[in-house]
Design an enzyme around this catalytic site. Sequence first.
Site, PDB file in Angstrom:
ATOM      1  N   GLU A 168       0.826  -1.210   0.000  1.00 23.48           N
ATOM      2  CA  GLU A 168       0.000   0.000   0.000  1.00 23.48           C
ATOM      3  C   GLU A 168       0.863   1.264   0.000  1.00 23.48           C
ATOM      4  O   GLU A 168       0.557   2.239  -0.694  1.00 23.48           O
ATOM      5  CB  GLU A 168      -0.915   0.014   1.227  1.00 23.48           C
ATOM      6  CG  GLU A 168      -1.857  -1.169   1.318  1.00 23.48           C
ATOM      7  CD  GLU A 168      -1.306  -2.300   2.157  1.00 23.48           C
ATOM      8  OE1 GLU A 168      -2.079  -2.898   2.922  1.00 23.48           O
ATOM      9  OE2 GLU A 168      -0.092  -2.603   2.052  1.00 23.48           O
ATOM     10  N   ARG A 212      22.280 -21.897 -11.059  1.00 20.03           N
ATOM     11  CA  ARG A 212      23.282 -21.273 -11.927  1.00 20.03           C
ATOM     12  C   ARG A 212      22.712 -20.444 -13.066  1.00 20.03           C
ATOM     13  O   ARG A 212      23.385 -19.548 -13.570  1.00 20.03           O
ATOM     14  CB  ARG A 212      24.225 -22.341 -12.486  1.00 20.03           C
ATOM     15  CG  ARG A 212      23.594 -23.342 -13.417  1.00 20.03           C
ATOM     16  CD  ARG A 212      24.616 -24.426 -13.802  1.00 20.03           C
ATOM     17  NE  ARG A 212      24.885 -25.276 -12.671  1.00 20.03           N
ATOM     18  CZ  ARG A 212      24.305 -26.469 -12.465  1.00 20.03           C
ATOM     19  NH1 ARG A 212      23.421 -26.922 -13.331  1.00 20.03           N
ATOM     20  NH2 ARG A 212      24.616 -27.196 -11.432  1.00 20.03           N
TER      21      ARG A 212
END
Length: 352
Positions: free
Chosen positions: A59, A216
């Site tokens: 918010e 990776r």
Amino acid sequence: MISPADSSPDLMYMQRALNLAIKGFADTGKNPMVGAVIVYEHRIIGEGYHERYGDKHAEINALESVCQADKHLIQGSTMYVTLEPCSHTGKTPPCANRIVKEGIRRVVVGTSDPNPIVTGKGMGYLRANGLLVEISELQEACDKLLIKFKANLDGIPFIQLKWAQSRNGYIGISGKNIRLSNGFTRILTHRDRSMFDGILIGKGTAMTDNPVLDDRYFDSGKPVRILLDSNLELPSSYRLFDGSAPTWIINKIKNDDSGNPRYIQFDSGNLKGMLQLLYRSGITSLIIEGGAKVLQSFAEAGMWHVAMVIRTKKILEDGLKAPLIQGVMKDRFQLAEDEVLIIGNERFTNEK
């Protein structure tokens, strides 16, 4: 997913908030994924999501994203937020207070906060201050965002089981390094690893496969590599000891957190206790990747929230049977010749 052709504006804007919320999965830690959108006269003027644990909530990020020229439009706007705004001070100030202060007129809430300590208080505060508060028709979709948060409220990590299996139901051959999945599903596996805090395997899988357990293709810095090795039998020459990532070894012999690997003395047969320990150590999400006995032990104990099963076309004449689980099919898709099944634990899927 909501189609523009058959949805109301409220549904469209909440769907946008849902799409934003999901972006925070990897970094919100024990906090929930939340998205927020601010709309003035059918125009989005601000949006945001909870980006990482301890930082501003969705918010606030949405409010602060409004450009200077549009800030006067906040008063009288509608905010769409996937989770009830907080009304208490934690690592950040209460969002409900800020919403009132900014002059938002109407708030459409995806779902209430499942934490019993705060449920309903945020919406109550907004209503007490004259705001119109409504629950979205997409409540079920917003609830699904909270499965990880609800797991953490129980004091354990969010758990994903993951394995690849042959067409005839074998996960591998004892003592042999067998690669079943294709390159596309391996990339999917690495993507998931990049979003989780930890990845856990047993000693048998470590000895057979000698894995690195990295991500990776994504290089996120995650996950922590967690090994179950009760009697500390895995040789130090194995790649889990290469120092490239934090490695924790759960064992029955010693405690030592002074280096890498870190040794944690605990009986891994006590699954719930082990999961509680890992959660207290900062592991809020965990992938279980093997072996067959470890996966089956989590499945039989019901200690899992979702499973990713990769079904390949390869045939193994014999071997280790794939785990047996019962759950709800959440998704099913094809990656080249591999079929990927996403299965939800019905116990958690049915929770509201």
